[in-house]
Design a protein around this motif. Structure first.
Motif, PDB file in Angstrom:
ATOM      1  N   ILE A  92       0.868  -1.176   0.000  1.00  0.00           N
ATOM      2  CA  ILE A  92       0.000   0.000   0.000  1.00  0.00           C
ATOM      3  C   ILE A  92       0.898   1.217   0.000  1.00  0.00           C
ATOM      4  N   MET A  93       0.612   2.119  -0.916  1.00  0.00           N
ATOM      5  CA  MET A  93       1.460   3.296  -1.037  1.00  0.00           C
ATOM      6  C   MET A  93       0.616   4.519  -0.751  1.00  0.00           C
ATOM      7  N   ASN A  94       1.177   5.449  -0.032  1.00  0.00           N
ATOM      8  CA  ASN A  94       0.445   6.641   0.329  1.00  0.00           C
ATOM      9  C   ASN A  94       0.305   7.562  -0.877  1.00  0.00           C
ATOM     10  N   PRO A  95      -0.919   8.073  -1.127  1.00  0.00           N
ATOM     11  CA  PRO A  95      -1.113   8.926  -2.303  1.00  0.00           C
ATOM     12  C   PRO A  95      -0.365  10.246  -2.233  1.00  0.00           C
ATOM     13  N   HIS A  96       0.116  10.620  -1.052  1.00  0.00           N
ATOM     14  CA  HIS A  96       0.857  11.886  -0.982  1.00  0.00           C
ATOM     15  C   HIS A  96       2.151  11.841  -1.769  1.00  0.00           C
ATOM     16  N   GLY A  97       2.560  10.668  -2.187  1.00  0.00           N
ATOM     17  CA  GLY A  97       3.777  10.564  -2.990  1.00  0.00           C
ATOM     18  C   GLY A  97       3.626  11.147  -4.378  1.00  0.00           C
ATOM     19  N   TYR A  98       2.411  11.371  -4.796  1.00  0.00           N
ATOM     20  CA  TYR A  98       2.233  11.779  -6.191  1.00  0.00           C
ATOM     21  C   TYR A  98       2.239  13.279  -6.464  1.00  0.00           C
ATOM     22  N   PRO A  99       1.415  14.077  -5.747  1.00  0.00           N
ATOM     23  CA  PRO A  99       1.230  15.457  -6.209  1.00  0.00           C
ATOM     24  C   PRO A  99       2.533  16.229  -6.393  1.00  0.00           C
ATOM     25  N   SER A 100       3.432  16.166  -5.402  1.00  0.00           N
ATOM     26  CA  SER A 100       4.628  16.991  -5.521  1.00  0.00           C
ATOM     27  C   SER A 100       5.657  16.363  -6.443  1.00  0.00           C
ATOM     28  N   ARG A 101       5.646  15.047  -6.586  1.00  0.00           N
ATOM     29  CA  ARG A 101       6.661  14.399  -7.428  1.00  0.00           C
ATOM     30  C   ARG A 101       6.269  14.402  -8.897  1.00  0.00           C
ATOM     31  N   MET A 102       4.978  14.435  -9.138  1.00  0.00           N
ATOM     32  CA  MET A 102       4.457  14.481 -10.508  1.00  0.00           C
ATOM     33  C   MET A 102       4.958  13.328 -11.362  1.00  0.00           C
ATOM     34  N   THR A 103       4.964  12.135 -10.784  1.00  0.00           N
ATOM     35  CA  THR A 103       5.396  10.967 -11.545  1.00  0.00           C
ATOM     36  C   THR A 103       4.187  10.329 -12.222  1.00  0.00           C
ATOM     37  N   VAL A 104       3.727  11.007 -13.236  1.00  0.00           N
ATOM     38  CA  VAL A 104       2.557  10.504 -13.947  1.00  0.00           C
ATOM     39  C   VAL A 104       2.883   9.172 -14.616  1.00  0.00           C
ATOM     40  N   GLY A 105       4.163   9.010 -14.949  1.00  0.00           N
ATOM     41  CA  GLY A 105       4.577   7.761 -15.573  1.00  0.00           C
ATOM     42  C   GLY A 105       4.224   6.551 -14.729  1.00  0.00           C
ATOM     43  N   LYS A 106       4.320   6.694 -13.410  1.00  0.00           N
ATOM     44  CA  LYS A 106       4.005   5.574 -12.536  1.00  0.00           C
ATOM     45  C   LYS A 106       2.522   5.246 -12.588  1.00  0.00           C
ATOM     46  N   LEU A 107       1.712   6.300 -12.662  1.00  0.00           N
ATOM     47  CA  LEU A 107       0.273   6.078 -12.757  1.00  0.00           C
ATOM     48  C   LEU A 107      -0.049   5.319 -14.035  1.00  0.00           C
ATOM     49  N   ILE A 108       0.611   5.711 -15.101  1.00  0.00           N
ATOM     50  CA  ILE A 108       0.327   5.045 -16.371  1.00  0.00           C
ATOM     51  C   ILE A 108       0.880   3.626 -16.354  1.00  0.00           C
ATOM     52  N   GLU A 109       2.021   3.460 -15.700  1.00  0.00           N
ATOM     53  CA  GLU A 109       2.589   2.114 -15.607  1.00  0.00           C
ATOM     54  C   GLU A 109       1.594   1.182 -14.928  1.00  0.00           C
ATOM     55  N   LEU A 110       0.986   1.688 -13.868  1.00  0.00           N
ATOM     56  CA  LEU A 110       0.022   0.870 -13.134  1.00  0.00           C
ATOM     57  C   LEU A 110      -1.138   0.482 -14.045  1.00  0.00           C
ATOM     58  N   LEU A 111      -1.626   1.468 -14.763  1.00  0.00           N
ATOM     59  CA  LEU A 111      -2.780   1.225 -15.623  1.00  0.00           C
ATOM     60  C   LEU A 111      -2.428   0.225 -16.729  1.00  0.00           C
ATOM     61  N   ALA A 112      -1.275   0.464 -17.345  1.00  0.00           N
ATOM     62  CA  ALA A 112      -0.865  -0.416 -18.443  1.00  0.00           C
ATOM     63  C   ALA A 112      -0.567  -1.813 -17.926  1.00  0.00           C
ATOM     64  N   GLY A 113       0.008  -1.884 -16.740  1.00  0.00           N
ATOM     65  CA  GLY A 113       0.300  -3.186 -16.152  1.00  0.00           C
ATOM     66  C   GLY A 113      -0.974  -3.960 -15.870  1.00  0.00           C
ATOM     67  N   LYS A 114      -1.971  -3.242 -15.355  1.00  0.00           N
ATOM     68  CA  LYS A 114      -3.234  -3.876 -15.028  1.00  0.00           C
ATOM     69  C   LYS A 114      -3.917  -4.393 -16.289  1.00  0.00           C
ATOM     70  N   ALA A 115      -3.887  -3.571 -17.319  1.00  0.00           N
ATOM     71  CA  ALA A 115      -4.492  -4.001 -18.576  1.00  0.00           C
ATOM     72  C   ALA A 115      -3.730  -5.194 -19.136  1.00  0.00           C
ATOM     73  N   GLY A 116      -2.395  -5.160 -18.965  1.00  0.00           N
ATOM     74  CA  GLY A 116      -1.594  -6.285 -19.431  1.00  0.00           C
ATOM     75  C   GLY A 116      -1.986  -7.578 -18.727  1.00  0.00           C
ATOM     76  N   LEU A 117      -2.297  -7.476 -17.436  1.00  0.00           N
ATOM     77  CA  LEU A 117      -2.702  -8.662 -16.689  1.00  0.00           C
ATOM     78  C   LEU A 117      -3.998  -9.235 -17.243  1.00  0.00           C
ATOM     79  N   THR A 118      -4.952  -8.331 -17.520  1.00  0.00           N
ATOM     80  CA  THR A 118      -6.240  -8.836 -18.000  1.00  0.00           C
ATOM     81  C   THR A 118      -6.108  -9.469 -19.374  1.00  0.00           C
ATOM     82  N   GLU A 119      -5.223  -8.909 -20.182  1.00  0.00           N
ATOM     83  CA  GLU A 119      -5.062  -9.425 -21.536  1.00  0.00           C
ATOM     84  C   GLU A 119      -4.046 -10.559 -21.603  1.00  0.00           C
ATOM     85  N   GLY A 120      -3.203 -10.637 -20.610  1.00  0.00           N
ATOM     86  CA  GLY A 120      -2.130 -11.626 -20.645  1.00  0.00           C
ATOM     87  C   GLY A 120      -1.034 -11.253 -21.612  1.00  0.00           C
TER      88      GLY A 120
END
Lengths: 1134, 338
Positions: free
Chosen positions: A929-957
């Motif tokens: 579990i990661m605290n959401p406060h890590g995002y706003p100031s760091r602006m690592t949008v790439g990580k958010l997209i990585e999560l999304l793409a990873g999740k989609a990858g899991l569903t599709e295999g």
């Protein structure tokens, strides 16, 4: 009307429908496949290997050729001449002059140097005979792994596996005394080129000349309104006009012509200097220069003394502008060069745009292992020859029974030792250039595969790290595509240490002669044939070849065109660069080594030459990368030529002016930054942080990791390839040697143990093997032999007489006194029960006392380890070498450091039972579990997209791509999620594991690639109540390894002072540290002892006080220096 | 969004958060627990029971109780798992500790109810608290002539893969009589433990003990046990035509059907909301998001138990109930004592 229709029809027949004219060029799908093709032949560390190969096959021959003769003053007939030199393949000496081929891995294990013999063919005189000898060993050369002489070159994966070598290991480093050493790429300013810049007195033009023999710096600067030349062989700056006269340009008009500026009046004050000094001839000028010479530091034998003017002439020829040839004292070329330098200064004065930029990458050269070793080798080889000469001079006059045979004196250890010493220490001392550089080599970091690979692409610059200058540290636009913009350390070396980008190639030297011929055939007039006034004529362009003036041409466009055409046809090397500089009115041709370059697709008339067809052929294996170069579809551009080209990043950007097209945009990043998915969505420092952290991630080192015996090695138990890959990951084979695991994370807050980036980890995940790692350490010892026929010995375990069992310390020892594999060792237990002979007190006594002193190799760590394996071997000196590899398996615990691939590091704050973890509709509970406060100031949008793409990858295999400037798009990824019944934003409905009720918020959750970093609490945890103290000061020792105290530092002390907690201070700084009772005499104020003052011979007024021992030590030490510090005591209450 | 008026306690899934909806009448949330009412309202409906997996509904219960059962199943229902490994020989490349860890995670077929907990780790192994297994395997070159030319590893070598089926049970004392051979051993025969090459060898004794999931996840009888609340979807504004098909796509298959009205209109109606995944994808469409109210019934739990195989899922649940009862009685006992 009719004709118009006809015309239109005609036009459309030829050019197609006019509607399509403005359509952008069709994208070449999969053109990135050229990158793997490039890496296949060039490899990531090919630059190191290429440069070493060049040295070992070409340069070493040149060096020996240049220093091929050793003569002797004692006997004019004596000579040694080297006819050939050859570097063999690596082998080890087995004693009795038998050697057997070796492998790098054997050298790593046995602490040996992976080196090959350097043998020479010589011809020399023995007495009056002329003797030829072949294959004479003069030294051993450490061999770069995977270079042409290495046993690993051109081997299949199977053959490599047989040699215990990982097929993915890049090579490019050395194995010296068992450690892997990399010679870092050194960045430095270009040699032999003019640099115009703002100097001490104003604009100055500087040239650092560098030849095989000499290195010198010549500068032209302006002082007042006069132009001077400065050089370190002259004491004072010399007016330029006098130099010209000394260079045999007597005529003032010719001087002006050579300088070639329209405003001649600017030169008048300089020319007047000549007349003031009454110098009208070359001889007069040389005499003048002779007087300005720097005094020689050592006396030369009287017979060789030259007149000062001869000396000056010689210096002008050899040292001043050393790279400009002046054959037979023909100084014309130097004069022209000097004139141009003055011209540049004057131009620089009038317009700032003529000033050069030191940090511009076109003005930089990268020095690689090959050229560094070649410098070193030449120096040692000269010393070797000089030593031979000295030996010959000493021995030839002596009358001996046997004839003087120089071969007997050619010992191989000088060259061997010097090379090994240089590479193992990194101290690069080149005597002839008075160069002294340290830290040239570094131990190859084997923390992870990426850290090793990242080290091979590292570029070190020579700038001082302490200087606070921004210029060399900041990102240069000309770095584009050559050096990674993200990968640089933080802190003092920031911006000074860089890394190569994925497709960068560093050139090696190319022979100049064909280039000169080609230039002359393409309309270049030889500079020696050109009249002085014509050199700077407005229509003429000067042609430079590697910093030397070649000639002039009136049609530079033709010249460039011819050069580029012959280059693309493969008639001259593809790494030769040619570009015009319209400001200087020059055309520069470079073929020197160390230029950065990278391949581009050639674009003609708005269309790239590479089409789908070519890529198809590439995929089918019909074409390889070199074919593209041969066919003139691709070419290498260096930084300078790159700046003379119009380069489009994508096909849609191509216009009619475009000359080149990028192969793939993601290659602008380096190896480490290539791991980051979606780096173009991240704030730039985050990518930089990841580049630093990726090197600390634990994972797999190589396929041969289980055969290695490194001092420290970290492995993860179940490494995984990331769900979201990048093209670079596949190209660097990170997916085959990964360093991390895909953790399901939920971005939410949980308890209070997740503040400040701390992570909450699921205990069940840990139980099932998440983040589990292996730590290997080794301990080794040598079994020495001593001159008095004694040697170290190992004894079996000591048996406790009462129990009949080995004593605790020896309980894990085998019968032979060495621990056996699989055994558990705890703190203070003995690994190797070694004892060494007691040295007899009388030196030189031959009595061999059979007394031994125990000197066991013990295990020192609070956590026990298992013995993985034991190695018993011998090293190069034939001493027995024992190595014990110890292993620990660690599961993650609170305080261990983890990081995602976006510079988001955090420590484990809490380990939570699975049932307490939140779970979603599918019963999935997160690993982290990661605290959401890590995002706003760091602006690592790439990580958010990585999560999304990873999740989609899991569903599709399947694996999604997060390649820089590309990768799977969020829209497509969302659509995939929706298809499988997930929320399009990646936010799931969660239930609290504690209350069992739904959470109010939707939780962003999915897989993210997490790296376990090497920093673990177990290696850092430290506390102490009481413990050891330092002998001298009686204060607690320092550091965890010595069970030291925890320091109350200055700042903490300041806090206590500020607070006024004086008793607390006394307690912390004295009572808990080095409290000491001292007797002080009230009468004399000196220290006494046992209630007695020795100076007053009384005990009457001695009182006892407490003070820090350090204070008492100071007083006594002062006394020892004849300074008495007297204490005056007062009652506390008075 | 306006609150819904009905008798059931529910949460409404809004676009950005979940909100509580207050029902008119009293529910399990508001009224005090009393066993008579509970007995009246409480229902369990078994929907599906396959070999190792089971789905059932638990209706009319407060979430704390439902959650308690979930938690107990995860970490308090005991099973047998390999805890101690005596390694006599292991020349494979896998490290002893890692091998032991892998062995521990293999689900074992053994009824934990027939065994006792070990009180301390030093306690001797008896037939009542432990099971003994043996894993003895050696990899060698396959000498069969007909497969000489093959370069497939499985043809070249014998025993190159160590599977869970290679684990042999060694009955101690009366275990042979009391337990059947088919009742003891790894559940899945094809769990890969290690890969080996000729010359590699393993010889070890494995000891399984009874433990619970709180100690280590390997003792947990379930792969996972969880529940979700029954979804309830209401279409509050008529959706027709293309929008209806779009709406259908926003939910899991079967949730929304299209009804052909006599007037020729095609309108979306809720068919069965049970298997909706609460993906809330309606909120992507501005025109649809106000047509639907998605909610979940708060006292209707759809439990899913995925057993690892040692115990049947229904047994696991019953065990969990028994443990809860025991805990309660022991608490009461303690309270009464003082």
């Amino acid at each position: 009307m009719n004709s118009e229709v006809m015309n239109e029809k005609f036009v459309s027949e030829i050019f197609g429908d006019s509607k399509f004219y403005h359509q952008p060029v069709k994208e070449i799908e999969e053109k990135w496949k050229l990158v793997p093709a490039f890496l296949k032949i060039k490899g990531l560390v090919k630059q190191h290997i290429d440069s070493f190969n060049y040295f070992i096959n070409v340069d070493i021959k040149k060096i020996v050729e240049a220093n091929d003769k050793v003569t002797c003053d004692a006997d004019p007939l004596f000579y040694v001449r080297y006819t050939n030199v050859h570097v063999g393949t690596p082998d080890v000496d087995e004693g009795f002059n038998i050697s057997k081929p070796t492998t790098p891995h054997e050298c790593r294990l046995r602490d040996m140097t992976y080196s090959a013999p350097i043998s020479v063919d010589i011809e020399y005189t023995r007495g009056t005979q002329r003797v030829a000898k072949k294959g004479l060993l003069i030294g051993r050369m450490p061999i770069m792994l995977r270079s042409s002489n290495c046993v690993l070159s051109n081997k299949s994966e199977f053959e490599l596996a047989k040699m215990n070598e990982c097929p993915l290991d890049p090579g490019g480093y050395f194995v010296v005394k068992g450690t892997e050493k990399v010679i870092l790429i050194q960045e430095q300013l270009m040699k032999n080129r003019m640099i115009v810049e703002e100097g001490k007195y104003g604009v100055q033009c500087q040239v650092v000349s560098s030849t095989h023999e000499k290195k010198s710096r010549t500068s032209i600067f302006v002082k007042g309104n006069k132009y001077f030349m400065g050089h370190n062989v002259f004491t004072d700056p010399i007016p330029v006009s006098i130099i010209f006269k000394a260079l045999n340009i007597i005529n003032d008009q010719e001087i002006c012509e050579l300088i070639g500026i329209p405003e001649v009046q600017k030169l008048i004050p300089t020319l007047e200097e000549c007349h003031n000094a009454k110098i009208y001839t070359q001889d007069a000028a040389l005499v003048y220069l002779g007087n300005k010479l720097l005094a020689k530091r050592y006396a030369v034998s009287a017979s060789k003394v030259k007149t000062p003017s001869d000396e000056a002439r010689d210096l002008l020829m050899t040292t001043v502008l050393a790279h400009v040839p002046a054959e037979g004292y023909n100084f014309r070329l130097k004069a022209i060069y000097l004139g141009l330098m003055v011209k540049r200064v004057i131009e620089g004065q009038t317009d700032k745009k003529f000033l050069d930029d030191r940090d511009y990458y076109g003005n930089k050269r990268l020095e690689l292992a090959g050229s560094l070793i070649s410098l070193m080798f030449e120096d040692i080889f000269k010393r070797f020859n000089w030593d031979l000469k000295a030996i010959a001079e000493k021995n030839i006059p002596k009358i001996r029974a046997s004839q003087f045979d120089i071969v007997k004196y050619m010992r191989s250890d000088l060259i061997t030792n010097c090379l090994v010493f240089a590479i193992s220490t990194g101290n690069w001392t080149i005597k002839r250039f008075r160069m002294e550089r340290s830290g040239v080599t570094q131990v190859l970091s084997r923390l992870s595969y990426i850290s090793a690979l990242g080290m091979m692409t590292r570029v070190d610059s020579q700038f001082e790290k302490t200087r606070k200058v921004s210029g060399p540290r900041s990102l240069q636009p000309s770095q584009w595509g050559m050096l990674c913009p993200s990968d640089t350390p933080e802190g003092e070396a920031c911006g000074l240490v860089k890394n190569l980008a994925l497709m960068t190639h560093i050139t090696t030297e190319v022979d100049e002669y064909p280039l000169i011929r080609l230039a002359k055939n393409s309309g270049v007039q030889d500079i020696n044939m050109v009249a002085s006034f014509a050199i700077h004529s407005p229509s003429a362009y000067l042609i430079f070849l590697n910093g030397n003036i070649l000639g002039i041409t009136n049609n530079y466009k033709k010249l460039i065109k011819v050069f580029r055409l012959t280059r693309s046809k493969g008639y001259i090397s593809g790494y030769v660069s040619i570009y015009p500089n319209h400001l200087h009115k020059c055309v520069y041709i470079s073929s020197d080594s160390g230029r950065l370059c990278r391949p581009y697709i050639i674009v003609r008339n708005g269309y790239p030459l590479i089409t789908e067809k070519h890529i198809y052929e590439l995929e089918k294996g019909i074409r390889v990368f070199e074919d593209f170069l041969q066919d003139g579809l691709l070419e290498f551009l260096d930084v300078n030529e790159e700046n003379d080209s119009y380069i489009a990043c994508y096909e849609r950007d191509i216009t009619m002016q475009t000359t080149h097209l990028e192969i793939a945009t993601f290659t602008l990043l380096g190896v480490c930054a290539g791991l980051v998915p979606y780096p173009h969505h991240n704030q730039s420092p985050r990518n930089t942080y990841q580049c630093a952290m990726g090197k600390q991630a634990m994972g797999t080192i190589g396929y041969n990791q289980k055969n290695r015996m490194d001092t420290l090695l970290y492995n993860i138990v179940y490494p995984q390839a990331p769900m979201v890959k990048t093209k670079s990951i596949e190209l660097t084979h990170f997916d085959k040697l990964p360093a991390g695991q895909n953790a399901t994370i939920a971005v939410m807050s949980y308890s209070g143990y997740d503040i400040e980036d701390a992570l909450i980890v699921n205990k069940a995940s840990i139980d099932r093997g998440f983040g589990r790692c292996l730590v290997y350490k080794n301990s080794k010892c040598l079994m020495k032999r001593y001159p008095n026929q004694t040697f170290d010995r190992i004894q079996g375990p000591t048996i406790d007489l009462t129990t009949g069992q080995p004593i605790f310390k020896h309980s894990s020892l085998d019968g032979d006194g060495i621990v056996s594999p699989g055994e558990l060792v705890t703190n203070r237990q003995v690994l190797i029960n070694k004892s060494i002979p007691k040295m007899s007190s009388v030196p030189g006594s031959t009595t061999t006392s059979m007394e031994y002193r125990e000197q066991p190799v013990a295990y020192r760590n609070d956590e026990p380890s298992y013995v993985e394996k034991v190695l018993i071997s011998t090293n190069e000196e034939d001493t027995t070498l024992l190595k014990v590899l110890l292993r620990q398996t660690r599961r993650p615990e609170i305080g261990d450091k983890f990081s995602s691939r976006h510079g988001q590091k955090g420590v484990v704050g809490l380990v939570v039972e699975q049932e307490d973890m939140p779970f979603n509709e599918y019963g999935i509970c997160p690993d982290i579990i990661m605290n959401p406060h890590g995002y706003p100031s760091r602006m690592t949008v790439g990580k958010l997209i990585e999560l999304l793409a990873g999740k989609a990858g899991l569903t599709e295999g399947k694996f999604h791509y997060g390649t820089a400037f590309g990768g799977s798009k969020v829209e497509d990824v969302s659509e995939e999620l929706v298809k499988h019944g997930f929320n399009y934003q990646g936010k799931d409905f969660f239930y609290s594991g504690i209350t069992g009720e739904p959470l109010e918020a939707y939780i962003y959750s999915g897989p993210v690639y997490y790296q376990k970093l090497k920093h673990m609490v177990q290696d850092k945890i430290h506390a102490r109540g009481r413990g050891p103290r330092a002998v001298l000061t009686r204060q607690p020792t320092e550091g965890r390894s010595r069970d030291g105290g925890l320091r109350l530092g200055e700042m903490e002390r300041d806090c206590l002072i500020g607070y006024g907690a004086s008793m607390m201070l006394v307690e912390r700084l004295m009572v808990s540290s080095d409290q000491c009772e001292v007797d002080v005499c009230n009468k004399c104020g000196r220290l006494g002892y046992c209630g007695w003052c020795n100076s007053c011979k009384t005990s009457a007024e001695v009182s006892s006080i407490t003070m820090p021992y350090a204070c008492k030590l100071l007083l006594t030490e002062l006394q020892a220096m004849n300074i008495t510090a007297r204490l005056t005591l007062n009652h506390y209450c008075e | 969004m306006e609150t819904m008026n009905d008798d059931k306690p529910r949460v409404i899934l809004e676009e950005y958060k979940v909100v509580q909806n207050l029902p008119r009448g009293s529910t399990v949330f508001t009224e005090q627990f009393n066993s008579k009412n509970f007995k009246k309202n409480f229902r369990i409906v078994i929907i599906r029971k396959e070999n190792y997996e089971m789905e059932f509904d638990m209706i009319g219960i407060h979430p704390f109780l439902a959650n308690t059962f979930r938690r107990l199943m995860l970490s308090d229902v005991p099973t047998m798992a390999i805890e101690k490994v005596h390694i006599h020989n292991n020349t494979s490349i896998i490290q002893d500790e890692v091998l032991a860890h892998r062995l521990g995670l293999i689900p074992l077929r053994a009824d934990p109810r027939l065994f006792e907990f070990k009180t301390s780790s030093n306690e001797a192994n008896t037939e009542h608290n432990s099971l003994e297994f043996e894993l003895k395997i050696k990899c060698s070159v396959n000498k069969e002539a007909n497969k000489k030319d093959s370069s497939r590893v499985e043809d070249m070598y014998k025993n190159n893969n160590v599977y869970s089926k290679h684990i042999k049970w060694l009955p101690t004392a009366s275990q042979k009589e009391n337990l059947q051979d088919s009742n003891v051993g790894p559940i899945d025969p094809d769990i890969l433990i290690a890969k080996m090459r000729p010359g590699h060898e393993m010889d070890m004794k494995l000891f399984a003990v009874k433990g619970c999931g709180r100690d280590h996840a390997k003792f947990s009888p379930v792969a996972t046990a969880f529940y979700r609340l029954l979804p309830d979807i209401k279409i509050i504004k008529e959706v027709e035509g293309e929008a209806a098909y779009r709406l259908q796509k926003c939910f899991s298959p079967g949730v929304i059907t299209i009804r052909n009205e006599p007037s020729g209109k095609k309108i979306a109606v809720v068919n069965d909301a049970r298997y909706d995944t609460s993906s809330r994808n309606v909120f992507r469409y501005d025109d649809l998001k106000n047509c639907v109210v998605m909610s979940k019934i708060q006292d209707h739990f759809i439990f899913t138990i995925e057993s690892v195989g040692a115990l049947q899922p229904d047994v696991i649940f019953k065990e969990a109930v028994r443990i809860l009862r025991d805990k309660c009685t022991s608490l009461l006992d303690e309270l009464n004592l003082s």
